[in-house]
Design a protein around this motif. Structure first.
Motif, short mmCIF file in Angstrom:
data_model
loop_
_atom_site.label_atom_id
_atom_site.label_comp_id
_atom_site.label_asym_id
_atom_site.label_seq_id
_atom_site.Cartn_x
_atom_site.Cartn_y
_atom_site.Cartn_z
N GLU A 155 0.83 -1.21 0.00
CA GLU A 155 0.00 0.00 0.00
C GLU A 155 0.86 1.26 0.00
OE1 GLU A 155 -3.83 1.92 2.37
OE2 GLU A 155 -2.68 0.30 3.30
N ALA A 156 1.92 1.27 0.81
CA ALA A 156 2.80 2.43 0.87
C ALA A 156 3.52 2.65 -0.47
CB ALA A 156 3.82 2.27 1.99
N LEU A 157 3.79 1.54 -1.16
CA LEU A 157 4.56 1.63 -2.40
C LEU A 157 3.68 1.67 -3.65
CD1 LEU A 157 7.20 -0.94 -1.28
CD2 LEU A 157 7.77 1.36 -2.06
N ALA A 158 2.37 1.57 -3.49
CA ALA A 158 1.48 1.53 -4.65
C ALA A 158 1.69 2.69 -5.62
CB ALA A 158 0.02 1.47 -4.18
N PRO A 159 1.90 3.94 -5.14
CA PRO A 159 2.16 5.02 -6.10
C PRO A 159 3.43 4.80 -6.92
CG PRO A 159 1.54 5.92 -3.96
CD PRO A 159 1.78 4.45 -3.76
N HIS A 164 5.90 4.00 -11.81
CA HIS A 164 7.27 3.82 -12.30
C HIS A 164 7.73 2.37 -12.42
CE1 HIS A 164 7.41 8.09 -11.63
NE2 HIS A 164 7.32 7.96 -10.31
N TRP A 165 7.24 1.48 -11.56
CA TRP A 165 7.75 0.11 -11.53
C TRP A 165 6.66 -0.84 -12.03
CZ3 TRP A 165 10.60 -0.30 -6.11
CH2 TRP A 165 11.66 0.62 -6.10
N SER A 166 6.51 -0.95 -13.33
CA SER A 166 5.41 -1.72 -13.91
C SER A 166 5.50 -3.21 -13.57
CB SER A 166 5.38 -1.52 -15.42
OG SER A 166 6.61 -1.92 -16.01
N GLY A 167 6.72 -3.74 -13.52
CA GLY A 167 6.85 -5.15 -13.16
C GLY A 167 6.38 -5.42 -11.75
N SER A 239 12.50 5.14 -7.68
CA SER A 239 11.16 5.26 -7.11
C SER A 239 10.49 6.58 -7.48
CB SER A 239 11.22 5.11 -5.60
OG SER A 239 12.06 6.10 -5.04
N SER A 240 11.28 7.57 -7.87
CA SER A 240 10.72 8.85 -8.29
C SER A 240 10.59 8.95 -9.80
CB SER A 240 11.61 10.00 -7.78
OG SER A 240 12.89 9.93 -8.38
N GLY A 241 10.96 7.88 -10.50
CA GLY A 241 10.90 7.88 -11.96
C GLY A 241 12.17 8.34 -12.63
N GLU A 242 13.16 8.76 -11.85
CA GLU A 242 14.43 9.21 -12.44
C GLU A 242 15.16 8.02 -13.03
OE1 GLU A 242 18.62 11.34 -10.99
OE2 GLU A 242 16.97 11.00 -9.57
N PRO A 243 15.64 8.13 -14.25
CA PRO A 243 16.35 7.00 -14.87
C PRO A 243 17.68 6.73 -14.17
CG PRO A 243 16.47 8.93 -16.28
CD PRO A 243 15.52 9.28 -15.17
N ALA A 405 9.98 4.20 -1.28
CA ALA A 405 10.76 2.97 -1.43
C ALA A 405 11.97 2.92 -0.52
CB ALA A 405 11.21 2.82 -2.89
N ASP A 406 12.30 4.03 0.13
CA ASP A 406 13.43 4.06 1.06
C ASP A 406 12.94 3.56 2.41
OD1 ASP A 406 15.80 4.45 2.33
OD2 ASP A 406 15.70 6.63 2.35
N ARG A 407 12.97 2.25 2.57
CA ARG A 407 12.40 1.61 3.75
C ARG A 407 13.51 0.89 4.51
NH1 ARG A 407 6.88 1.31 3.09
NH2 ARG A 407 6.68 -0.42 4.54
N ARG A 408 13.41 0.93 5.84
CA ARG A 408 14.40 0.24 6.65
C ARG A 408 14.34 -1.26 6.35
NH1 ARG A 408 17.12 1.85 10.83
NH2 ARG A 408 15.78 3.66 11.14
N GLY A 409 15.47 -1.82 6.00
CA GLY A 409 15.49 -3.21 5.62
C GLY A 409 15.34 -4.16 6.79
N ASP A 410 14.82 -5.30 6.53
CA ASP A 410 14.72 -6.35 7.53
C ASP A 410 14.97 -7.67 6.84
OD1 ASP A 410 14.50 -7.33 10.06
OD2 ASP A 410 12.33 -7.38 10.08
N THR A 411 14.68 -8.74 7.49
CA THR A 411 15.08 -10.03 6.93
C THR A 411 14.26 -11.15 7.54
OG1 THR A 411 16.98 -11.44 6.60
CG2 THR A 411 16.94 -10.21 8.64
#
Length: 603
Positions: A155-159, A164-167, A239-243, A405-411
């Motif tokens: 949900e947070a990443l849906a935009p 930008h990330w069609s896949g 994540s901002s569409g910048e190439p 998309a800048d999210r604290r990583g986990d595992t």
């Protein structure tokens, strides 16, 4: 009187699996029931975690594994990929960057998990590629349950996905909307990737080992590397569409392979604790053990219905600050940096460092030690400003409102033991759904582990081609005096891994016979050192606790100068553990109730 536990400790003599997701534990147990050993079970469970916890790991990520094959010494399997050949400090600074981004293809290192799992299977397992991928393929094709945290991440990443990330959108927004918690999500592209790897392995002919090596070649030199090469050949949107133009290439995959190493270890009483080398943060736990011996922290490690001893919380926290300051000053890929690990792990060094701990006051300074006359590296300290911060859980959480998309990583984490005494502890990570766009042809994104490098040539963890980033991934294995493995333990949690594991381990090594009790006990941690994740923030004086440590302990910590955040109940860590008594053959297992998804299975 001990606090009550959430679940029973499992006990048996056939086999045990504990992990951060019930489906991975069930997969591992299924493999054991079908005649596989602990290595077969661990590999199958690891591939299952890539499917059912896509917000925490994936095939584009990495994995360190600590293991002991019965009758042999403990070993490390390094599944941490290296920086690409073109990833130099100058290449990043030419793009106007002073830190490597936390998302996007610019931060990709060589994906290491597939080759590592296959190498472990080839050398120590008994099954073939098809058998260990069967469960993962089925879950991809039939669908797996969407955890609430998967839904929240999507949900947070849906935009970002939609624009930008069609896949990623095709996979995680199948009907144009966020999948609801509890619904089922499929990944047919990843299933097809796995099926093709199986097919190419079996078409190669030869024995089991030869077919596994064929699968490894199909990944690093065949269709997977070719697909990644094609995807990365042009610009890939951030994540901002910048190439962005990635440094990673198919050739980087072909030039790398997983490998075995000796463990780093220290004796603690009648046991020896084993970790990865300083290319991971694992030795900080060993340094904390040495400090615990010097400070007598272990004697204070018990818990009661009233909470946790304030001296225990204070000494463990202050010891962590010292150990993690040394991590930043000295740790890096030992193949490329001169890491004085023997001196850092010595009892003499720990006794000198223990003298810095003031039982009456919390330190707010970065205090790495000087070793053999060398000056420690001091990284730049970035103290959080007004941007939204989450210092509490170690779970993937938004940190930069301008970049979802800048999210604290986990595992993830898994531990396995079988009746023969084979034991495995692994912490798979990276390549999570928020890291970079899904490669449509393959069904997974690449990782962002390069963000852990410092772009400073003076740092032992300096970015350079072919170098391993110093990661937070930190499984643990414990042996007794005769060298036989008795415990495997670990947790997700980024920089917190070797704090939560250390607290539980100290309780176990100092008399907590019930693994579940040790895992359920109240947890705490500090962020008073540079984070391993972009933008590498530091929170001086920080102490995060669960309320179960007790109100009196919270108040005493504040009196001693800690900046205490009381987080929610059952919110810090997702530990898993398995154990074995070599004298009786009894096996044990436990999994943390935190997160409402980890489970142990066994009999």
């Amino acid at each position: 009187m001990p606090a009550p536990t959430t679940r029973p400790q499992l006990r048996g003599d056939f086999g045990m699996v504990a992990s951060t997701h019930w489906l991975a534990s069930a997969t591992g147990m299924s493999v054991l029931e079908r005649g596989g050993n602990a290595f077969d079970a661990a590999v199958a469970a690891g591939f299952t975690l890539q499917v059912v916890e896509p917000h925490l790991n994936g095939p584009g990520g990495e994995v360190p594994v600590l293991f002991q094959a019965a009758g042999e010494p403990p070993r490390v399997l390094c599944g941490q990929g290296v920086a690409p050949a073109g990833a130099t400090i100058g290449a990043y600074t030419a793009l106007g960057l002073d830190r490597i981004p936390g998302s996007g293809v610019l931060a990709a290192t060589v994906p290491g998990s597939f080759d590592a799992w296959m190498l472990l299977l080839r050398d120590h397992g008994t099954m073939g590629v098809r058998e260990v991928l069967d469960h993962a393929i089925g879950l991809c094709e039939r669908g797996f349950p969407v955890l609430p945290k998967i839904a929240a991440a999507v949900e947070a990443l849906a935009p970002v996905f939609g624009r930008h990330w069609s896949g990623s959108a095709a996979l995680y927004l199948p009907d144009g909307s966020t999948p609801a918690p509890g619904s089922r999500l499929r990944n047919p592209a990843l299933a097809a990737t796995y099926r093709r790897l199986v097919a190419e392995a079996e078409a190669a002919g030869g024995g089991r080992e030869a077919r596994i090596d064929a699968a490894r070649r199909a990944w690093s030199q065949g269709f997977v590397a070719e697909a990644l090469d094609g995807f990365l050949a042009g610009d890939v949107p951030s994540s901002s569409g910048e190439p962005q133009r990635a440094f990673l290439s198919g050739q980087d995959l072909a030039d790398w392979s997983a490998h075995y190493e000796d463990t780093a270890s220290v004796r603690h009483g009648a046991h020896t604790v084993h970790k990865t080398g300083p290319w991971g943060q694992g030795p900080v736990l060993l340094q904390q053990l040495r400090l615990a011996e010097a400070l007598g922290s272990g004697k204070l490690s018990g818990t009661s219905r009233e909470g946790v001893d304030p001296d225990f919380v204070h000494r463990v926290t202050e010891s962590a600050k010292l150990a993690f300051a040394d991590r930043e000053a000295w740790y890096g890929d030992p193949d490329r940096a001169d890491v004085p690990l023997q001196e850092l792990l010595s009892a003499e060094y720990a006794r000198a460092r223990a003298g810095l701990v003031d039982d009456t006051a919390a330190s707010r300074e970065q205090r790495p030690g000087s070793v053999v006359g060398r000056t420690p590296y001091l990284p730049p300290v970035h103290v959080p400003g007004q941007a939204p911060q989450d210092r509490t859980t170690g779970e993937p959480t938004l940190r930069n409102a301008a970049d979802p998309a800048d999210r604290r990583g986990d595992t993830c984490h898994l531990d396995v033991v079988d009746a023969e005494g084979n034991m495995v502890s692994a912490t798979p990570s990276g390549g999570w759904l928020s890291s970079s766009p899904v490669v449509p042809e393959l069904g997974f994104p690449l990782g962002t582990r390069a963000q852990m490098f410092w772009m400073d040539e003076d740092s032992p963890n300096s970015l350079a081609p072919g170098r391993r980033p110093r990661t937070t991934l930190s499984p643990t294995l414990v042996t007794r005096e005769d060298g036989q493995a008795v415990l495997a333990i670990g947790t997700p949690g980024g920089d917190q891994q070797d704090q939560w594991t250390f607290t539980a381990l100290l309780r176990i090594l100092n008399g907590a016979d019930d693994l579940q009790e040790a895992l359920d006990a109240p947890m705490f941690h500090t962020n008073a050192f540079p984070s391993s994740f972009h933008p590498r923030e530091t929170v001086p004086g920080d102490l995060v606790v669960e309320p179960e440590v007790g109100p009196d302990t919270v108040e005493e910590m504040r009196r001693r100068g800690h900046d205490v955040t009381v987080n929610g109940s059952w919110s810090l860590g997702r530990l898993a553990a398995v154990g074995r008594d070599p004298d009786t053959g009894e096996l044990r297992a436990a999994a943390d109730a935190r997160g409402a998804q980890g489970y142990a299975a066994g009999r």
